[in-house]
Design an enzyme around this catalytic site. Sequence first.
Site, mmCIF file in Angstrom:
data_model
loop_
_atom_site.group_PDB
_atom_site.id
_atom_site.type_symbol
_atom_site.label_atom_id
_atom_site.label_comp_id
_atom_site.label_asym_id
_atom_site.label_seq_id
_atom_site.Cartn_x
_atom_site.Cartn_y
_atom_site.Cartn_z
ATOM 1 N N LYS A 557 0.875 -1.180 0.000
ATOM 2 C CA LYS A 557 0.000 0.000 0.000
ATOM 3 C C LYS A 557 0.902 1.216 0.000
ATOM 4 O O LYS A 557 2.111 1.085 0.163
ATOM 5 C CB LYS A 557 -0.902 -0.009 1.241
ATOM 6 N N ARG A 558 0.345 2.416 -0.172
ATOM 7 C CA ARG A 558 1.174 3.613 -0.059
ATOM 8 C C ARG A 558 1.932 3.597 1.271
ATOM 9 O O ARG A 558 1.414 3.098 2.274
ATOM 10 C CB ARG A 558 0.293 4.874 -0.149
ATOM 11 N N LYS A 563 -0.262 4.256 8.196
ATOM 12 C CA LYS A 563 -0.451 2.856 7.805
ATOM 13 C C LYS A 563 0.518 1.925 8.540
ATOM 14 O O LYS A 563 0.355 0.713 8.541
ATOM 15 C CB LYS A 563 -0.302 2.704 6.290
ATOM 16 N N LYS A 669 -9.330 -7.068 -0.846
ATOM 17 C CA LYS A 669 -8.763 -7.883 -1.931
ATOM 18 C C LYS A 669 -8.049 -9.107 -1.375
ATOM 19 O O LYS A 669 -8.168 -10.209 -1.911
ATOM 20 C CB LYS A 669 -7.765 -7.051 -2.749
#
Length: 821
Positions: A557-558, A563, A669
């Site tokens: 992910k970024r 995060k 996902k």
Amino acid sequence: MSKPLSAPVPVSTPVTAKDLDALLHFYLNYVAGIRPAQASKHDICNALSLAIRNHLIDNQFVTEDRYQKADSKRMYYLSMEFLIGRLLASNLHSLGLEKLAQEVLQKYGVTLQDIEEAEPDAALGNGGLGRLAACFLDSLASLDMPGFGYGINYEYGLFKQHIDHGYQRESPDHWLHEDAPWLIERSEATCNVPLYGHIDHNRKCNNGFGPWVDWQTIVGVPFDIPVVGYGGRTVNYLRLYSARSSNEFDIQIFNGGDYIKAVEEKIYSEKITKVLYPSDSCWGGKELRLIQEYFLVSCAIRDILNRHLEQNNSLDNLADKTAIQLNDTHPSLSVAELMRVLMDEYGYEWKDAWETTQACCAYTNHTLLPEALEKWPVALLQHVLPRHLELIYEINRRFLMEVEAFWPGDENRQQILSLFEESHEKQVRMAHLAIVGSHSVNGVAALHSKLVQTRLVPDFFALYPERFNNKTNGVTPRRWIVQSNPSLTHLFNDTIGTDWVLDLSQLKKLEQYADDAAFQRAFAQAKLDNKERLAQVVREQSGIMLNPASMFDVQVKRIHEYKRQLLNILRVIHEYLRIVEDGKTPEVAKTCIFAGKAAPGYVMAKLIIKLINSVAEVVNHDPVVGGMLKVAFIPDYKVSLAEKIIPAANLSEQISTAGTEASGTGNMKFSMNGALTVGTLDGANVEILEEVGKDNIYIFGLSTEEVEQMRLQNSYISKEYYQSSPAIKRILDSLVDNRFCRGEPGIFNPIFDMLLDGGDYFYHLADLESYIAIHQQIDEEFMQEDLWTRKAILNTARMGKFSSDRTILEYARDIWGIQSA
Ligand SMILES: *Cc1c(COP(=O)(O)O)cnc(C)c1O
């Protein structure tokens, strides 16, 4: 490995291998001017795409006729980003033309897979927000709904990432340089965008305002990308605008004799759509970005009104036939632009224009992070869009009268709610403009929507409770299962038929096979196939060797502090130190996979990338580890890479600080593809937990409430964790001794300092111990293969809710009022 898919869908216009072959030859020979025998994979990819495109155009005309006949209400999705990725494979699959293409390509001595891999990703987005827009377009078309995307045709998409001695390096992604076979220029729908100039206060128009005069014009040229739904029945479009200078304007200056100035103006105009801003969740405040946002809004609104007037006598019924969804605040100038056009150009009174605007517009909030909330300086708006600023003042004046009526005499409320922030520099709060000008405001997961109401804009919620709602994100199972995971798709099709592709809730039927030994074996084999496929790709592209027999523990992910890739790598360091310092041999071989881009100006995120690579360098070459622990940073994360990484994951890391990730879609996902999640109670993880059940997901860490308490009470003292936990102390000390710095002494000191000196806004150390502990549990359960596979199967089986088809049906029903046609 990836067998051809059993053709799942009927093709609306029959195509034969002979037709396709002839078209391919035609495009290679006469359009590209290449002898077919000498065509490269890239040439063939282009030619095949053009051949397929014909088919899409035919279906697009049929679709448009259908919408016109039904007099359908239409939805326009305005977004500064559409992260669509590659299109050849998905278009072929939607049309059911894969087998035919494979057959035709044999003659050229290439496989369809080779050709698909030659297509560049269309990276017109940063991350989740842009990818969501792309999934929504797929679902709209697959549900036969009149929903269309409006965006910018950036000449340079998101930068390409290289890793050089562990550091991120950026290079431009000039995707339009390569031919873009999916883009269809629509010069007949070109529109003019006014900018700059001033208000003439000495005159008055009929509506009581002075006219906007002396503006300059930029031209917007639309390019359409056809968006085909699964089965090929519906083809909608994504309309992307390129900026051009206006000829009229040039000629005036040319005639004035200032040739150089004329050319400079031309260059300036075309600069507007040159490049996508590469910051994710962080607002920049650059004039060019404001102009990009307005450029999109102005072109889109013009196009929407023109289209409406082709089928209707007036704009009186615009709101009955039109829904405009604002993907975050980036297109929120739509509110002012629609007011301007309705009043200044079509002569509507304020009241009617306002009713129409509110009834058309709806706003999706994507973030609670304060640094991501757009605010534009009044001085800048005055310079670039003086008429819009004037309208925003008037919108605010009327709005504050409503606030006064609701809370008489409450000046504090007025200040909190005002569209203007009176800080050192007066600014317009774009989220407030979007909320006031819309009939719907939604968050993107249940928790996030609740936090929008209680934390982000509680006073708006008190004023307009009926306006707020939730629409939990989803992802398209066509791209994220069928196309990216053929092994699993075959297993599902053989077990429960193919209906699940358009109705993901049908995956529930797989639950009954969760304990079936044969099904478990096949499921585990599909996972192993995908791990081998990924290992091969990574070996070829970056020379890194992955062991498919190890657990693939994945965070892609970024790269962002919220995060918490840093939390992950700190835990990896702990596992490494357990081996080399405590002499503990791990029972599970593990490969910790990272990928993601950092915004080029985000120093801390880039240093975290360097740390991951430095840890990889040390761990992977330490003979004591003996291959039981590996770390891999895979460069240049993008949609096509995600399609290969996600199906190969055993464990999905979704570990943001509770209350910071609006939804996440990567989490969905992974779980759909049979990875178990280790995560915090954040974003859509909360709903994934509800669906898969607590025994099939690993939840750890602080809750949103606990984080909020700590913030309010200022009670997160990171040094205390460092002093009281020997494990944490050892991990952090390793950042500043020579273990990972190797020849660059002190490079990780900023991370050490940030974590310990009050700069850790994301509470890494508060969650580190519980994170380490849950990973121990994960290792133990991973060793019990049947147990793990059973849980993985149950994850997949219970993810039906997270299809973007479900999300779109909710938007259509609750916000847009559109229907399948
Ligand atoms: C799905 C996706 C994202 C979003 O991932 P999150 O984990 O939700 O942040 C970002 N980039 C790409 C290429 C994706 O496919």
